[in-house]
Design a protein around this motif. Structure first.
Motif, PDB file in Angstrom:
ATOM      1  N   LEU A 385       7.205   1.595  29.378  1.00  0.00           N
ATOM      2  CA  LEU A 385       7.992   0.578  29.662  1.00  0.00           C
ATOM      3  C   LEU A 385       7.629  -0.944  29.347  1.00  0.00           C
ATOM      4  O   LEU A 385       6.182  -1.114  29.424  1.00  0.00           O
ATOM      5  N   PRO A 386       8.423  -1.564  28.885  1.00  0.00           N
ATOM      6  CA  PRO A 386       8.025  -2.752  28.003  1.00  0.00           C
ATOM      7  C   PRO A 386       7.431  -3.679  29.106  1.00  0.00           C
ATOM      8  O   PRO A 386       7.983  -3.949  30.317  1.00  0.00           O
ATOM      9  N   ALA A 387       6.321  -4.567  28.812  1.00  0.00           N
ATOM     10  CA  ALA A 387       5.751  -5.628  29.777  1.00  0.00           C
ATOM     11  C   ALA A 387       6.981  -6.793  30.014  1.00  0.00           C
ATOM     12  O   ALA A 387       7.785  -7.080  29.062  1.00  0.00           O
ATOM     13  N   GLY A 388       6.836  -7.205  31.279  1.00  0.00           N
ATOM     14  CA  GLY A 388       7.903  -8.103  31.503  1.00  0.00           C
ATOM     15  C   GLY A 388       9.106  -7.629  32.125  1.00  0.00           C
ATOM     16  O   GLY A 388       9.863  -8.441  32.775  1.00  0.00           O
ATOM     17  N   ASP A 389       9.296  -6.411  32.233  1.00  0.00           N
ATOM     18  CA  ASP A 389      10.359  -5.917  32.835  1.00  0.00           C
ATOM     19  C   ASP A 389      10.404  -6.171  34.406  1.00  0.00           C
ATOM     20  O   ASP A 389       9.506  -5.712  35.243  1.00  0.00           O
ATOM     21  N   ARG A 390      11.325  -6.620  34.961  1.00  0.00           N
ATOM     22  CA  ARG A 390      11.278  -7.230  36.499  1.00  0.00           C
ATOM     23  C   ARG A 390      11.693  -6.103  37.285  1.00  0.00           C
ATOM     24  O   ARG A 390      12.860  -6.221  37.805  1.00  0.00           O
ATOM     25  N   VAL A 391      11.411  -4.908  37.362  1.00  0.00           N
ATOM     26  CA  VAL A 391      12.023  -3.726  38.346  1.00  0.00           C
ATOM     27  C   VAL A 391      10.732  -3.185  38.842  1.00  0.00           C
ATOM     28  O   VAL A 391       9.643  -3.356  38.423  1.00  0.00           O
ATOM     29  N   ARG A 392      11.089  -2.890  40.005  1.00  0.00           N
ATOM     30  CA  ARG A 392       9.924  -1.942  41.094  1.00  0.00           C
ATOM     31  C   ARG A 392      10.292  -0.526  40.801  1.00  0.00           C
ATOM     32  O   ARG A 392      11.373   0.006  41.130  1.00  0.00           O
ATOM     33  N   VAL A 393       8.936   0.278  40.423  1.00  0.00           N
ATOM     34  CA  VAL A 393       9.150   1.718  40.200  1.00  0.00           C
ATOM     35  C   VAL A 393       8.385   2.372  41.550  1.00  0.00           C
ATOM     36  O   VAL A 393       7.075   1.988  41.612  1.00  0.00           O
ATOM     37  N   HIS A 394       8.942   3.241  42.124  1.00  0.00           N
ATOM     38  CA  HIS A 394       8.522   4.144  43.234  1.00  0.00           C
ATOM     39  C   HIS A 394       8.428   5.618  42.623  1.00  0.00           C
ATOM     40  O   HIS A 394       9.404   6.154  42.130  1.00  0.00           O
ATOM     41  N   VAL A 395       7.317   6.028  42.608  1.00  0.00           N
ATOM     42  CA  VAL A 395       6.874   7.425  42.290  1.00  0.00           C
ATOM     43  C   VAL A 395       6.458   8.308  43.625  1.00  0.00           C
ATOM     44  O   VAL A 395       5.809   7.823  44.421  1.00  0.00           O
ATOM     45  N   ALA A 396       7.209   9.476  43.519  1.00  0.00           N
ATOM     46  CA  ALA A 396       6.931  10.511  44.584  1.00  0.00           C
ATOM     47  C   ALA A 396       6.788  11.675  43.928  1.00  0.00           C
ATOM     48  O   ALA A 396       7.848  12.156  43.537  1.00  0.00           O
ATOM     49  N   ILE A 397       5.745  12.506  43.974  1.00  0.00           N
ATOM     50  CA  ILE A 397       5.445  13.653  43.280  1.00  0.00           C
ATOM     51  C   ILE A 397       5.120  14.701  44.495  1.00  0.00           C
ATOM     52  O   ILE A 397       4.129  14.663  45.260  1.00  0.00           O
ATOM     53  N   ALA A 398       5.694  15.793  44.324  1.00  0.00           N
ATOM     54  CA  ALA A 398       5.665  16.870  45.590  1.00  0.00           C
ATOM     55  C   ALA A 398       4.400  17.426  45.405  1.00  0.00           C
ATOM     56  O   ALA A 398       3.990  17.787  44.375  1.00  0.00           O
ATOM     57  N   PRO A 399       3.645  17.673  46.363  1.00  0.00           N
ATOM     58  CA  PRO A 399       2.301  18.418  46.434  1.00  0.00           C
ATOM     59  C   PRO A 399       2.320  19.496  45.627  1.00  0.00           C
ATOM     60  O   PRO A 399       1.705  20.123  45.008  1.00  0.00           O
ATOM     61  N   ALA A 400       3.404  20.407  46.048  1.00  0.00           N
ATOM     62  CA  ALA A 400       3.736  21.870  45.336  1.00  0.00           C
ATOM     63  C   ALA A 400       4.118  21.526  44.133  1.00  0.00           C
ATOM     64  O   ALA A 400       4.441  22.671  43.147  1.00  0.00           O
ATOM     65  N   ALA A 401       4.485  20.764  43.207  1.00  0.00           N
ATOM     66  CA  ALA A 401       4.819  20.586  41.970  1.00  0.00           C
ATOM     67  C   ALA A 401       3.977  21.111  41.116  1.00  0.00           C
ATOM     68  O   ALA A 401       2.783  20.623  40.807  1.00  0.00           O
ATOM     69  N   PRO A 402       4.248  22.222  40.401  1.00  0.00           N
ATOM     70  CA  PRO A 402       3.271  22.851  39.508  1.00  0.00           C
ATOM     71  C   PRO A 402       3.240  22.041  37.975  1.00  0.00           C
ATOM     72  O   PRO A 402       4.093  21.085  37.753  1.00  0.00           O
ATOM     73  N   PRO A 403       2.168  22.354  37.193  1.00  0.00           N
ATOM     74  CA  PRO A 403       2.067  21.705  35.857  1.00  0.00           C
ATOM     75  C   PRO A 403       3.212  22.099  35.212  1.00  0.00           C
ATOM     76  O   PRO A 403       3.894  23.118  35.498  1.00  0.00           O
ATOM     77  N   VAL A 404       3.527  21.486  34.112  1.00  0.00           N
ATOM     78  CA  VAL A 404       4.672  21.706  33.113  1.00  0.00           C
ATOM     79  C   VAL A 404       3.996  22.129  31.945  1.00  0.00           C
ATOM     80  O   VAL A 404       2.837  21.794  31.522  1.00  0.00           O
ATOM     81  N   GLN A 405       4.688  23.230  31.072  1.00  0.00           N
ATOM     82  CA  GLN A 405       4.245  23.605  29.891  1.00  0.00           C
ATOM     83  C   GLN A 405       4.999  22.703  28.563  1.00  0.00           C
ATOM     84  O   GLN A 405       6.233  22.963  28.576  1.00  0.00           O
ATOM     85  N   ALA A 406       4.446  21.853  28.230  1.00  0.00           N
ATOM     86  CA  ALA A 406       5.116  20.613  27.417  1.00  0.00           C
ATOM     87  C   ALA A 406       4.141  20.255  26.526  1.00  0.00           C
ATOM     88  O   ALA A 406       2.762  20.017  26.722  1.00  0.00           O
ATOM     89  N   ASP A 407       4.607  19.569  25.448  1.00  0.00           N
ATOM     90  CA  ASP A 407       4.117  18.578  24.522  1.00  0.00           C
ATOM     91  C   ASP A 407       4.028  17.291  25.124  1.00  0.00           C
ATOM     92  O   ASP A 407       5.086  16.504  25.452  1.00  0.00           O
ATOM     93  N   PRO A 408       2.763  16.703  25.557  1.00  0.00           N
ATOM     94  CA  PRO A 408       2.682  15.844  26.427  1.00  0.00           C
ATOM     95  C   PRO A 408       3.074  14.396  25.947  1.00  0.00           C
ATOM     96  O   PRO A 408       3.871  13.666  26.461  1.00  0.00           O
TER      97      PRO A 408
END
Length: 534
Positions: A385-408
């Motif tokens: 996210l570019p610096a200076g973007d004036r937005v508020r980001v809310h992150v909610a990760i479920a405790p039961a969310a498993p890892p993903v098989q992906a290229d990070p």
């Protein structure tokens, strides 16, 4: 008797010589007869039997009485020789007064019963004759009979209605008056007579009759030989069926077929012309497609070449700007260098995106997949996210969310593009929600969803299917105020699909949009091993 004669027999053929009386020739079983010959035969047979018995009784009965009287006299002389006159008289009364009347009664009773049976048979014959006569006379078909000389002997109502002659006018006249030889089609009536002599009947003969007013009536004719009680030829019967309506219908059908064939021919020619035109258009389309393919290849080659040529200069520019910013003393100069650095970074991202698209199209898009924690993937994406973007980001990760098989790196790039797109079209100070949770099993694999929700202007329904196309941007009033080149969503979807996942979008104009990145869980992902080429 009336017999159906094939459509060509009018004048009857000369009768064949009668068969010997000892073995009369019977009428063929297939020859239909319209006279009550069977009933008459029954009556005649009964009469003959009765006459034979009466003739025999005429001689046998007196002889039997004579023999009986002689036997009685002999018996009296031998047995009653010494008896008195009264005994002899009693014996005579018993024999002559009882036996004689009984024999007479039995004889007369038998004759009476024979006569009654004969009368009953004759009554049945008369009923049958009247019934057959009513059928013949009331038939809608023309039924007439000819004698051996070809003279008309009977003429029913159907014949009168069909040909116009009444029975009084035609009976006794030669049959050629209504069936002239000159009107008959190929072969004439001679061929019919030959067949009649051979088989005893002919049917289905197409003939032509002359009406009383002179016009010709086409008929279907059946002719049958008639036989008398002694099995000798007695003439022929004709059954004529008017074919005028049928022939008219056949002609109408033929005309209709001709018209239909003409229409089919016209339509076939039209279809052939349309096929030729379509073939020509297909050839033109194939040529246009070939030209488009060549243009696409030239474009891809040009983009790849330009991107490679721009990448090195942009890297140098970015490094130079960073060095100049570090040594700059004047704040105004530092601000201008920051603007140069931001624009150079934008150009670098654009070149990188174009190169990624080229690799995808060439099948050289490599993924180094490994189990990746969802929180780490979100953190990597937020760094984009570019610096200076004036937005508020809310992150909610479920405790039961498993890892993903992906290229990070690639997965973070796809999620970062979604976050950057949400920030780009959100008002300053608005919130962006990032939610991570497991969706459950889909096609046997657990799916992890990364939902990015903004509160921007939303996307019209007709634009939602096209926002993932290359270089496509939603047409809106502030489109020029938001930077970008329409590659971020296209690359994000390609990366998601390369992992075996995808991206779905839901949006309502005026309420914002939600983009959901779906990736397979690490425990269920298959077919995306480290370094797998995509």
């Amino acid at each position: 008797m009336i017999t159906s004669t094939p459509r060509e027999a009018l004048p009857a053929a000369p009768a064949p010589p009668p068969p010997p009386p000892a073995a009369p020739t019977p009428a063929p079983a297939s020859a239909a007869s319209f006279t009550p010959s069977a009933s008459s035969a029954v009556a005649t047979t009964a009469q003959r039997r009765a006459l034979v018995v009466v003739r025999r009784l005429r001689w046998a009965l007196p002889l039997a009485i004579l023999a009986f009287v002689a036997a009685h006299q002999i018996w009296e002389e031998r047995v009653l020789a010494g008896a008195g006159a009264s005994v002899r008289m009693a014996s005579a009364l018993v024999v002559y007064g009882l036996a004689g009347p009984l024999v007479t009664f039995w004889t007369l009773d038998w004759i009476a019963r024979a006569l009654a049976r004969q009368a009953e048979t004759e009554a049945r014959v008369r009923v049958g004759e009247r019934y057959l006569a009513s059928i013949t006379s009331g038939s809608a078909d023309a039924i007439l009979s000819l004698d051996l000389g070809g003279i008309v002997r009977s003429w029913n109502r159907g014949a009168a209605e069909m040909l116009g002659f009444t029975a009084d006018e035609i009976v006794g006249q030669p049959a050629v008056r209504v069936l002239p030889e000159r009107l008959q089609p190929g072969g004439g009536l001679g061929r019919v007579r030959d067949r009649l002599e051979h088989a005893g009947f002919v049917r289905g003969v197409q003939a032509r009759c002359r009406h009383k007013d002179g016009h010709t009536v086409p008929v279907d004719m059946t002719q049958t030989r008639l036989w008398d009680d002694d099995g000798r030829p007695a003439g022929t019967s004709l059954v004529l069926r008017d074919m005028t309506t049928r022939i008219a219908a056949e002609r109408a059908i033929l005309e209709l077929n001709r018209v239909l064939e003409a229409r089919v021919q016209d339509r076939t020619e039209q279809l052939a012309a349309a096929t030729d035109e379509l073939a020509a258009k297909n050839i033109a389309l194939e040529e246009a497609n070939a030209d488009m393919s060549r243009l696409d290849q030239l474009k891809d080659d040009f983009v790849a070449l330009v991107s490679h040529e721009l990448r090195a200069p942009l890297t140098n520019i970015n490094a130079s700007v960073e060095l100049m910013e570090a040594g700059a003393i004047d704040d105004r100069l530092r601000a201008k260098l920051a603007i140069v650095g931001q624009e150079a970074s934008r150009l670098t991202r654009l070149v990188k995106g174009v190169l990624d698209i080229s690799r995808m199209q060439a099948g050289r898009f490599a993924l180094n997949v490994a189990p990746t924690n969802a929180a780490d993937l979100v953190a990597l994406a937020l760094r984009r996210l570019p610096a200076g973007d004036r937005v508020r980001v809310h992150v909610a990760i479920a405790p039961a969310a498993p890892p993903v098989q992906a290229d990070p790196d690639r997965a973070a790039e796809a999620l970062g593009n979604l976050i950057e797109n949400a920030a780009k079209y959100s008002a300053p100070g608005s919130a962006i929600d990032i939610e991570v949770h497991a969706l459950g099993v889909s096609d046997g694999a657990t799916i992890v969803a990364f939902a990015v929700t903004d509160r921007g202007a939303g996307i019209p329904q007709d634009e939602q299917a096209r926002i993932f196309d290359r270089f496509h941007r939603v047409e809106r009033d502030d489109a020029r105020e938001t930077y970008g080149h329409g590659l971020g969503l296209h690359i994000a979807r390609a990366v998601a699909e390369a992992h075996g996942g995808g991206i779905v979008v839901t949006s309502r104009p005026g309420e914002g949009s939600t983009f959901v990145l779906r990736l397979p869980a690490a425990s269920d992902a298959t077919g995306h091993g480290s370094g797998a080429g995509r």
